[in-house]
Scaffold this active site. Structure first.
Site, mmCIF file in Angstrom:
data_model
loop_
_atom_site.group_PDB
_atom_site.id
_atom_site.type_symbol
_atom_site.label_atom_id
_atom_site.label_comp_id
_atom_site.label_asym_id
_atom_site.label_seq_id
_atom_site.Cartn_x
_atom_site.Cartn_y
_atom_site.Cartn_z
ATOM 1 C CE1 TYR A 190 1.168 0.904 4.289
ATOM 2 C CE2 TYR A 190 0.781 -1.462 4.294
ATOM 3 C CZ TYR A 190 1.333 -0.328 4.866
ATOM 4 O OH TYR A 190 2.072 -0.436 6.011
ATOM 5 N N GLY A 191 2.178 1.129 0.053
ATOM 6 C CA GLY A 191 3.032 2.303 0.219
ATOM 7 C C GLY A 191 4.077 2.440 -0.861
ATOM 8 C CB THR A 192 7.702 3.249 -0.569
ATOM 9 O OG1 THR A 192 8.165 2.138 0.190
ATOM 10 C CG2 THR A 192 7.429 4.447 0.340
ATOM 11 C CG LEU A 193 7.604 -2.113 -1.181
ATOM 12 C CD1 LEU A 193 7.318 -3.257 -0.223
ATOM 13 C CD2 LEU A 193 8.935 -2.325 -1.882
ATOM 14 C CD GLU B 103 7.872 -3.120 4.115
ATOM 15 O OE1 GLU B 103 8.182 -2.151 4.836
ATOM 16 O OE2 GLU B 103 7.235 -2.978 3.061
#
Length: 156
Positions: free
Chosen positions: A7-10, A82
């Site tokens: 849901y983020g920087t990936l 992570e």
């Protein structure tokens, strides 16, 4: 293969997506887009403006993201990347499929057709209490209107 929801920087177009397509770290195949079935707070926090999904079910928004099938090598890389289990914890969450491109087993296709899949998600239950008071987002974009630019690890 395991299913992972990012849901983020990936996500595609975000600063760390390069890791998802680096086959030296393992295999990650884009399957589709979705959002969490339950609501969660998605905040941008810390001096590096990192997106965190706080593990507080029922609070916040249905968080949008991408679904990937990953091999064991990529899953191990993601755990390390992570900071699992200290910074983030990898837990199973129910994800509502919005768009599906995945090809796989009949069971997987049925699950996607029903609209809900179980995916691993990196969320956190280990955060400073003041993060609960930060703005909640339903979708993350490192160059979004929030003005909180993500700081890459190599720039820290």
């Amino acid at each position: 293969m395991a299913r992972v929801f990012v849901y983020g920087t990936l996500k595609k177009g975000q600063p760390n997506y390069k890791h998802m397509i680096n086959t030296a770290k393992g295999l990650a195949k884009f399957q589709g887009r979705g959002h969490t079935v339950e609501k969660y707070p998605l905040v941008i926090a810390g001096k590096y403006n990192i997106p965190y999904m706080l593990n507080i079910p029922g609070t916040g928004h249905h968080v949008a993201g991408e679904i990937y099938s990953v091999d064991e090598q990529m899953l191990q890389f993601l755990d390390e990347f992570e900071g699992c289990p200290d910074m983030y914890q990898r837990t199973l969450m129910r994800i509502q499929v919005v768009e599906w491109e995945g090809k796989g087993s009949a069971g997987e296709a049925r699950a996607a057709a029903d609209g809900v899949l179980e995916c691993f998600v990196y969320s956190t239950a280990t955060y400073p209490p003041e993060w609960v008071g930060l703005p909640y987002y339903d979708s993350y974009d490192s160059s979004g209107k929030h003005g909180l630019t993500y700081v890459l690890r190599e720039s820290r």
